[in-house]
Write a protein that holds these residues in place. Structure first.
Motif, PDB file in Angstrom:
ATOM      1  N   ARG A 117       0.822  -1.208   0.000  1.00  0.00           N
ATOM      2  CA  ARG A 117       0.000   0.000   0.000  1.00  0.00           C
ATOM      3  C   ARG A 117       0.854   1.255   0.000  1.00  0.00           C
ATOM      4  O   ARG A 117       0.569   2.224  -0.718  1.00  0.00           O
ATOM      5  CB  ARG A 117      -0.917   0.003   1.224  1.00  0.00           C
ATOM      6  N   ASN A 118       1.922   1.250   0.794  1.00  0.00           N
ATOM      7  CA  ASN A 118       2.788   2.436   0.868  1.00  0.00           C
ATOM      8  C   ASN A 118       3.509   2.684  -0.444  1.00  0.00           C
ATOM      9  O   ASN A 118       3.739   3.837  -0.831  1.00  0.00           O
ATOM     10  CB  ASN A 118       3.797   2.272   2.011  1.00  0.00           C
ATOM     11  N   LYS A 119       3.883   1.605  -1.139  1.00  0.00           N
ATOM     12  CA  LYS A 119       4.536   1.766  -2.444  1.00  0.00           C
ATOM     13  C   LYS A 119       3.562   2.339  -3.472  1.00  0.00           C
ATOM     14  O   LYS A 119       3.950   3.120  -4.346  1.00  0.00           O
ATOM     15  CB  LYS A 119       5.090   0.429  -2.927  1.00  0.00           C
ATOM     16  N   GLN A 120       2.302   1.937  -3.366  1.00  0.00           N
ATOM     17  CA  GLN A 120       1.299   2.413  -4.317  1.00  0.00           C
ATOM     18  C   GLN A 120       0.855   3.839  -4.012  1.00  0.00           C
ATOM     19  O   GLN A 120       0.339   4.532  -4.890  1.00  0.00           O
ATOM     20  CB  GLN A 120       0.088   1.479  -4.301  1.00  0.00           C
ATOM     21  N   ASN A 121       1.050   4.265  -2.755  1.00  0.00           N
ATOM     22  CA  ASN A 121       0.625   5.607  -2.342  1.00  0.00           C
ATOM     23  C   ASN A 121       1.792   6.316  -1.649  1.00  0.00           C
ATOM     24  O   ASN A 121       1.756   6.560  -0.439  1.00  0.00           O
ATOM     25  CB  ASN A 121      -0.573   5.509  -1.395  1.00  0.00           C
ATOM     26  N   PRO A 122       2.825   6.657  -2.400  1.00  0.00           N
ATOM     27  CA  PRO A 122       3.993   7.289  -1.784  1.00  0.00           C
ATOM     28  C   PRO A 122       3.668   8.677  -1.243  1.00  0.00           C
ATOM     29  O   PRO A 122       2.742   9.348  -1.713  1.00  0.00           O
ATOM     30  CB  PRO A 122       5.003   7.364  -2.938  1.00  0.00           C
TER      31      PRO A 122
ATOM     32  N   ASP B 158       3.711  12.414  -0.908  1.00  0.00           N
ATOM     33  CA  ASP B 158       3.906  13.508  -1.867  1.00  0.00           C
ATOM     34  C   ASP B 158       4.314  14.753  -1.086  1.00  0.00           C
ATOM     35  O   ASP B 158       3.467  15.525  -0.617  1.00  0.00           O
ATOM     36  CB  ASP B 158       2.621  13.745  -2.652  1.00  0.00           C
TER      37      ASP B 158
ATOM     38  N   THR C  17       3.362   7.708   8.036  1.00  0.00           N
ATOM     39  CA  THR C  17       2.685   6.560   7.446  1.00  0.00           C
ATOM     40  C   THR C  17       3.649   5.727   6.601  1.00  0.00           C
ATOM     41  O   THR C  17       3.889   4.557   6.878  1.00  0.00           O
ATOM     42  CB  THR C  17       1.498   7.012   6.580  1.00  0.00           C
ATOM     43  N   SER C  18       4.233   6.328   5.587  1.00  0.00           N
ATOM     44  CA  SER C  18       4.994   5.543   4.613  1.00  0.00           C
ATOM     45  C   SER C  18       6.416   5.235   5.048  1.00  0.00           C
ATOM     46  O   SER C  18       7.008   4.259   4.578  1.00  0.00           O
ATOM     47  CB  SER C  18       5.009   6.271   3.267  1.00  0.00           C
TER      48      SER C  18
ATOM     49  N   GLN D 152     -10.022   3.969   8.397  1.00  0.00           N
ATOM     50  CA  GLN D 152      -9.882   5.204   7.634  1.00  0.00           C
ATOM     51  C   GLN D 152      -9.854   6.420   8.549  1.00  0.00           C
ATOM     52  O   GLN D 152      -9.284   7.463   8.207  1.00  0.00           O
ATOM     53  CB  GLN D 152     -11.031   5.340   6.625  1.00  0.00           C
TER      54      GLN D 152
ATOM     55  N   SER E   5      -6.053   6.528   9.221  1.00  0.00           N
ATOM     56  CA  SER E   5      -5.141   6.721   8.093  1.00  0.00           C
ATOM     57  C   SER E   5      -5.492   7.933   7.236  1.00  0.00           C
ATOM     58  O   SER E   5      -4.768   8.242   6.296  1.00  0.00           O
ATOM     59  CB  SER E   5      -5.130   5.459   7.219  1.00  0.00           C
TER      60      SER E   5
ATOM     61  N   CYS F 276      -2.614  13.119   7.099  1.00  0.00           N
ATOM     62  CA  CYS F 276      -1.207  13.143   6.702  1.00  0.00           C
ATOM     63  C   CYS F 276      -0.422  13.830   7.814  1.00  0.00           C
ATOM     64  O   CYS F 276      -0.806  14.898   8.300  1.00  0.00           O
ATOM     65  CB  CYS F 276      -1.025  13.901   5.393  1.00  0.00           C
TER      66      CYS F 276
END
Length: 329
Positions: A8-13, A15, A124-125, A150, A153, A156
């Motif tokens: 999930r973290n790789k798909q939503n880096p 920003d 998070t990431s 949710q 998470s 940010c």
């Protein structure tokens, strides 16, 4: 669960540029928060400031601890656009200013610039997936449970280490300062009443920076993360042995001591001692947050920082009334 979180973290880096330029402009949701926090310390002086922007109010903290005396802004909330604290960008740097009264009658002004000297850390990431997975492992899994995640998470939250440099004028006395500092930025939905209780320990000096963060929510009894930077680089927390009972009383602990295992196979000793502090009240007193300045001894090195602890007004909610010794960590 760890594999799922890593994917999930790789798909939503994270920003960083989007986060740095986030604004509430055009928003109408009063639950949305855009919060800027600075915490700067050396052995002689501490400054912390927070500007929590919402579409209908601004949450404000400003504090100077100097020569053993605490100077603080007493008013906690201001109408939008009227707070005496201002935060803005100048290229990649951040500007912090304050003009007004501290305590009852102390006239103060601050004009300072934050310059980052370390990469930002996203809570998070960047944290090891094991930390979130451990929190999830404590709960009963269901479709409703994962839907409620949710609430955790959706915010940010990241921080950056650097230097806060500027000038303080206090009752006509002018002081130039150059302080190790941590800048913290969070945005998204924030309902203070959704939190059961939390603890944040942060310390900073030119040679090290430390973070331990714990929060309890109705959906997740314990989420712990942390990191430590020294001359060898940045290392993330894998596990800590802080006694939860010490932070389960609804009061500010005067001392805390525990050990933290890092991802470089080292375990460091951490001690924090309360010096002074203030209390802040959110959502008509539904959540009380105590922001305290503390002295730290981390891995044998002394520095200063923050011992922040908060509690829901409903004490029956602390750690969801779970049996603390049985919580998986």
């Amino acid at each position: 669960m760890c594999r799922t979180l890593v994917k999930r973290n790789k798909q939503n880096p994270f920003d960083y540029q989007y986060a740095e330029n986030f604004s509430l402009e055009g928003e109408k949701d009063t639950w949305l928060n855009n919060s800027y926090y600075f915490s700067a310390h050396d052995e002689n002086m501490s400054i912390f400031a927070r500007l929590g922007k919402r579409v209908n109010v601004e949450e404000t903290w400003f504090c100077v601890y100097l020569d053993g005396k605490l100077y603080s802004l007493h008013q906690e909330f201001f109408p939008v656009g009227t707070a005496p604290i201002h935060v803005g960008k100048n290229g990649s740097d951040w500007l912090l200013s304050f003009q007004g009264k501290l305590n009852e009658n102390d006239e103060a002004s601050v004009l300072a610039t934050f310059v980052g000297n370390q990469q930002p850390i996203d809570f998070t990431s960047d944290m090891p997936a094991e930390r979130m997975a451990a929190g999830i492992a404590n709960e009963k899994w269901s479709k409703a449970f994962f839907g409620q995640l949710q609430n955790v998470s959706g915010q940010c939250h990241y921080e950056q280490e650097g230097v806060l440099e500027g000038q303080l004028t206090l009752n006509g006395r002018t002081i130039d300062f150059h302080l190790p500092c941590v800048r913290d930025h969070s945005f998204g939905k924030r309902d203070w009443n959704y939190m059961n209780n939390h603890l944040w320990l942060m310390a900073v000096s030119p040679h090290q920076q430390f973070n331990y963060s714990l929060v309890s929510y109705p959906v997740m009894t314990v989420l712990e993360v942390g990191h430590y930077r020294n001359e060898t680089g940045l290392h993330f927390m894998l596990q800590a042995d802080l006694d939860f009972q010490r932070i389960n009383q609804g009061t500010v602990p005067r001392e805390l001591a525990f050990r933290m295992k890092l991802d470089n196979s080292r375990t460091i000793a951490v001690e924090a001692k309360f010096l002074t502090g203030l209390s802040y009240h959110f959502q008509d007193g539904q959540y009380i947050l105590h922001e305290n300045i503390a002295e730290f001894n981390i891995d044998g090195k002394r520095c200063r920082g923050i011992l922040e602890i908060g509690f829901n007004a409903d004490s029956s909610r602390y750690f969801n009334q779970r049996e603390l010794i049985k919580i998986k960590r």
